[in-house]
Design a protein around this motif. Sequence first.
Motif, PDB file in Angstrom:
ATOM      1  N   LEU A 253      26.313  66.147  14.479  1.00 32.20           N
ATOM      2  CA  LEU A 253      25.004  66.013  15.126  1.00 32.20           C
ATOM      3  C   LEU A 253      24.290  67.350  15.159  1.00 32.20           C
ATOM      4  O   LEU A 253      23.081  67.441  14.914  1.00 32.20           O
ATOM      5  CB  LEU A 253      25.195  65.536  16.567  1.00 32.20           C
TER       6      LEU A 253
ATOM      7  N   LEU B  93      25.060  59.945   9.366  1.00 31.09           N
ATOM      8  CA  LEU B  93      25.775  61.015  10.074  1.00 31.09           C
ATOM      9  C   LEU B  93      27.256  60.672  10.203  1.00 31.09           C
ATOM     10  O   LEU B  93      28.121  61.508   9.971  1.00 31.09           O
ATOM     11  CB  LEU B  93      25.136  61.178  11.444  1.00 31.09           C
TER      12      LEU B  93
ATOM     13  N   MET C 273      16.567  59.991  16.152  1.00 25.80           N
ATOM     14  CA  MET C 273      17.497  58.929  16.547  1.00 25.80           C
ATOM     15  C   MET C 273      17.377  57.695  15.660  1.00 25.80           C
ATOM     16  O   MET C 273      17.735  56.604  16.071  1.00 25.80           O
ATOM     17  CB  MET C 273      17.238  58.549  18.006  1.00 25.80           C
TER      18      MET C 273
ATOM     19  N   PHE D 111      18.146  54.877  13.187  1.00 25.66           N
ATOM     20  CA  PHE D 111      19.439  54.200  13.046  1.00 25.66           C
ATOM     21  C   PHE D 111      20.129  54.582  11.737  1.00 25.66           C
ATOM     22  O   PHE D 111      21.310  54.939  11.719  1.00 25.66           O
ATOM     23  CB  PHE D 111      19.215  52.685  13.125  1.00 25.66           C
TER      24      PHE D 111
ATOM     25  N   ILE E 228      31.817  64.147  15.784  1.00 18.45           N
ATOM     26  CA  ILE E 228      30.433  63.672  15.798  1.00 18.45           C
ATOM     27  C   ILE E 228      29.511  64.741  16.381  1.00 18.45           C
ATOM     28  O   ILE E 228      28.411  64.975  15.881  1.00 18.45           O
ATOM     29  CB  ILE E 228      30.343  62.354  16.604  1.00 18.45           C
TER      30      ILE E 228
ATOM     31  N   ASN F   6      19.721  57.165   9.986  1.00 18.60           N
ATOM     32  CA  ASN F   6      20.101  58.564  10.091  1.00 18.60           C
ATOM     33  C   ASN F   6      21.462  58.705  10.779  1.00 18.60           C
ATOM     34  O   ASN F   6      22.337  59.468  10.347  1.00 18.60           O
ATOM     35  CB  ASN F   6      19.023  59.292  10.895  1.00 18.60           C
ATOM     36  N   MET F   7      21.637  57.926  11.824  1.00 16.01           N
ATOM     37  CA  MET F   7      22.877  57.988  12.583  1.00 16.01           C
ATOM     38  C   MET F   7      24.058  57.448  11.757  1.00 16.01           C
ATOM     39  O   MET F   7      25.160  57.977  11.799  1.00 16.01           O
ATOM     40  CB  MET F   7      22.752  57.175  13.883  1.00 16.01           C
TER      41      MET F   7
ATOM     42  N   THR G 160      32.875  55.577   6.756  1.00 11.72           N
ATOM     43  CA  THR G 160      32.838  55.400   8.211  1.00 11.72           C
ATOM     44  C   THR G 160      33.946  54.451   8.669  1.00 11.72           C
ATOM     45  O   THR G 160      34.605  54.691   9.674  1.00 11.72           O
ATOM     46  CB  THR G 160      31.477  54.840   8.638  1.00 11.72           C
TER      47      THR G 160
ATOM     48  N   LEU H 181      21.669  64.549  21.542  1.00 14.29           N
ATOM     49  CA  LEU H 181      20.727  63.519  21.081  1.00 14.29           C
ATOM     50  C   LEU H 181      19.372  63.678  21.755  1.00 14.29           C
ATOM     51  O   LEU H 181      18.323  63.668  21.103  1.00 14.29           O
ATOM     52  CB  LEU H 181      21.300  62.123  21.379  1.00 14.29           C
TER      53      LEU H 181
ATOM     54  N   SER I  52      15.982  64.933  19.869  1.00 12.20           N
ATOM     55  CA  SER I  52      14.898  63.967  19.814  1.00 12.20           C
ATOM     56  C   SER I  52      13.622  64.562  20.394  1.00 12.20           C
ATOM     57  O   SER I  52      12.541  64.463  19.803  1.00 12.20           O
ATOM     58  CB  SER I  52      15.267  62.709  20.604  1.00 12.20           C
TER      59      SER I  52
ATOM     60  N   LYS J 268      22.971  68.262  11.686  1.00 11.34           N
ATOM     61  CA  LYS J 268      21.789  67.480  11.334  1.00 11.34           C
ATOM     62  C   LYS J 268      20.617  67.826  12.235  1.00 11.34           C
ATOM     63  O   LYS J 268      19.478  67.961  11.792  1.00 11.34           O
ATOM     64  CB  LYS J 268      22.095  65.977  11.452  1.00 11.34           C
TER      65      LYS J 268
END
Lengths: 350, 507, 324
Positions: free
Chosen positions: A307, A66, A58, A60, A303, A62-63, A196, A40, A44, A310
């Motif tokens: 990550l 993900l 980062m 929100f 995850i 987007n997360m 999710t 992360l 970033s 992405k």
Amino acid sequence: MTDVTPDKIVSPVKEDTPVALQRRKLIAQGAIWAFIVVELIFFSVAGEYLSVSDKAFMDFENMLLLLKQSAPIGIIALGMTIIMINGNIDLSVGATYALAAIVLLDSMTWPWMQALGDSAIPLAWGLALLTGMALGAINGLLVWKTGVDAFIVTLGSMLGFRGLVFMYNGEQPTSHLNWTLVDFAEARFLGLHTATWFLLGVALLLWLLMTRTVHGRNAYAIGNNREAAVNAGIRVGPHMMINFMIIGFLAALSAVVFYSESGSVNPNDGMLFELWAITAVVLGGTKLTGGYGSVVATLGGVIAIQLLRKGLGHIGADTQTVNLVIGLILIAVLFLDRQLNRKGKQELRT
Amino acid sequence: MTDDVRDPRPVLRLEGIVKTFPGVRALDGVALSVLAGEVHALMGENGAGKSTLMKVLGGLHQPDEGTIYIAERPVKMTSPMHAKAEGVVFIHQELSLADELTVAENIFLGALPRKSLGRVDWARLYGDTDRILSRLNVGFDAKTRVGDLSIANQQMVEIARALTVDPRAVIFDEPTASLTDAEKVVLFEVIADLQARGVGVIYISHRMEEIFRITDRITVLRDGQYRGTLNTAETNEEEVTQLMIGRSLDLSRNASHHELGEIALEVRGLSCGKLFHDVDFHVRRGEVLGFYGLVGAGRTEIAETLFGLREPSAGEILLNGESVRIASPQDAIARGISLVPEDRKGQGLVLGMNCRDNMTLPQVGALRSGPFVSGGAEVEIFDKYHKKLDIRTPGWRQTVGNLSGGNQQKIVIGKWLSMHPEVLIVDEPTRGIDVGSKSEIHNLIRDLAAQGYAVIVISSEMPEVLHVSDRIVAMFSGQVMRTFTSEEVTEDSLIQAISGIEPGRAA
Amino acid sequence: MADMTRERIGGLLARQGILIAFVAFMIVFALANPRFIAVDNILGVVRSTAILGVIALGVTFVVIGGNLDLSVGSMMSFSTIVVLDLHDKIGPALAIPAMFALTLGLGAFIGFLVGYLKLNSLIVTLGMLSAIHGLTLTWSGGKNMDIADKEGTWFSVFGQGSVLGLPVPILIFALLAVVLSLLLSRTPFGRKVYAVGGNGTAAVFSGIPRARVVFLTYLVSSGCVAVAGLLQASRSLGSQNTVGQGLELEVLAAVILGGASLLGGSGTVFKTVIGVLILGFIQNGLLLMGLAFYVQYVVTWVIIVLAVWLDVAAKRGRLLSPIA
């Protein structure tokens, strides 16, 4: 015979102190989450200079996206974790995934199902999930009754199940879009997508299963020391069979979640899913030899991979490099794991 | 056979047990009777039928004839679980623990207490475990991960597992194989406690010293037949050995009568991390140098260092007076150092390969005609050592895994003799080998010395070290305590040396 | 004595079962359709399996050495793409050795990780499957690779040419099979591979450099992959990035079908060849019977599980596993 006076002998028995042990365990279990944090931060910061888009990494939304995108492989990887803890492996999940998807979509086109309207949906879901469980049961039964290694059995059924996929509809894609299903799949509850919720729900249930139930603890024991488990009267076969049925069910669930939204399945879909799932499980620290691992850590592994995908896209790297990076990270993790475990031990040069 | 003065009711009685396998009569009318509160030794050479008998008792094999009585009630054992339910529990030689799980989970392996929905009843699990552990007086608790325990404490977990049922009889199969002497003492206390509670204990071991220390009676098997039961207090090692092999084993002192040659190998100040430090010794041609010490004293590690498997952190190795660096087993072999390792099956042999290929493995690269291995040259080598070492095998094509322990060990020794080494290191030459083959291997070692080899023998059995060695290095905690000549050594002084008691201060 | 006979038959089945099954299988199919054993049909089958077969020869070394190689499919895509790309850039005469060098380099890297660093081969080659795929995509930019002048190059001789009426791929496969069979069964290196796979620790205690032997098995494997990539590229003169995808598991299936144990230490090149041919002839036989290609997947599944089951059952002396 001379008696040895015990109090004059310095006993070499020396246990690690609990503190040292706990620290080691913490490192082992926290590693994947630390890795996620590093990812992360890296993406970033790097994104500030390299990003092809203006949005922050980062972000929100987007997360959340993900997490949703992690779900299909993630749900399978969670199942793979319990299979591997049990000391087996399942290479057929990708084909199971595809076959369940076909059953889901095709069954909704059957005349009598269409006549049912939207109440056909739970029926179609049920059929797909049953298909997955049945395929898992076939694997489990073969491993149990023939005594052939799970690697070989599921290598075979990977081909065999894929054959069934093709036999169903030839090389044509199977399609059926049901808007109620699409709405369901795209729905959000408390901000999280349906997929999710499924991912997190499955993780919670499997975590409870593996840490709280007799079946879960026996599965650890079997993977850890199969002979000991057998000697202790644990029925190894049924436990393995149940786990194969669970992973079959989960592969089908993953298909159900994904194809409810997409509505079209190609006979080649799901190929290499097994390898991605295993990658996520291994990143999470589960041992290939069985007996050690954690469902939660696998969630971390899933995850972390997503990550990376992405993140690399975010900093403008080619999508091609994702494969390269993930492959090398997998090897690096293996290397680091060994180095950490070896520290302090004096090994033979073999 | 003997009139017994203790509690006359047997907790466990086997009568006329017959078990045949295709072509073998493994058990031929065997009897065994264990009284309450008795420690009963079961002895016999490898292949005498001990393990088959225990498998019959444990429900793994069904006997063809004969009856098992539990508390004088005939019982047909159907499975290990059945045996356990009848109060017959086994402490296995190879620990059967799941080392990633906790102590409590291991103790109740296969019998975790349940709540609704298949959940584990942790409160009951830990409560029951604590109760059992307090009986054993151990220093670890129910939630410890088993893999974090020492071997001795892991064995305690095995014993704790036996106590989950109220046992009538507990069978210990070679329990001290990997224990230090201090740990053995704890084990013997546990056995004494079981005895005091009226449990019948069957104790299987090759170690005479322990047998005479803790058992009440000894039953001996030979070739699947019952040879008799002796009162331990009224017998001695010779008598037992004679029953076991049909003759007595020569374990007299045996110093060389031939002239010793030059110093072949000398070690000065050799150290390897925490494993051993400042080790000095030398061995001459024609000499057998024994290494004696407790498990973990660093003996095997020294051998591994000499064989290039470990990097020494300090010190010097001199071969024929010349300082050498040994970086790998290949180096060691090239310089004429050979190692017969302690773990025959794990380190000594490729069990799936045939006898010939195992024997020629270290030199297969040199036995070539053109680019190919010369099968003829290989067979020639095999034939030579086949005869020389009297290896009993139908032929070189036989898979090594099918041979007996003694013959397997001869294959390993043959493998290294065929390399014509200067120094031969033999680690635990007779571990797990039956008594008959033992003396053959002892004679072989003496012969090799007589032929001019420098031989190092590492052993945990004192009679063996005393029997084969010209000099004995006593080790304690990674250090050489003292080197004895065969004239001056006594059992007492040797034990004191390996227990870390300084000479002179010894009582 | 009935026991003895049964044991002998059991032993024979365990040792030569795969060959017996192969012959029986050929007879059945030949009776069903005589065209099946026509020379041109047989040559056609062998030719079509040559690529799979060449890779399987190399993987046999890795498996006998006690390891796995899941990266061969991805690696073959790489060598195919590389040699096609370099063909137009530096000419075939230089492209071929360059491709071999790069592929062997990948094999050496894997061999280093598994042999010298002692990392688990399943995970390493799984990681390399992904990594090499990424490498291939980066090399090609994700596009298909085609040779510009397909008519004018001699490069096509490896995949399409023939000598004395025999297709070159068959000749290469056969030659490689003979050479590698001799290497494995007759040379000191081959013996060491069996020892390392049978009991790695005992091999080390016998002075065999375990790490180097494992390293070399991966070199052999990647060398075979390079040959397969050459055959593939030369046959099609153009390729997708994913040409070898999924091949790793098919290859493994062939090796296992041939009777090599995944635990290492057993198997032969000859048996692997039989395993490859069985897979090829099943496909062909089913096609001749008018069944679609994917039916072979199902049949292969049944045959693999059956073959290994019988092998395991013969060793333990009973059909069903004693697991409760």
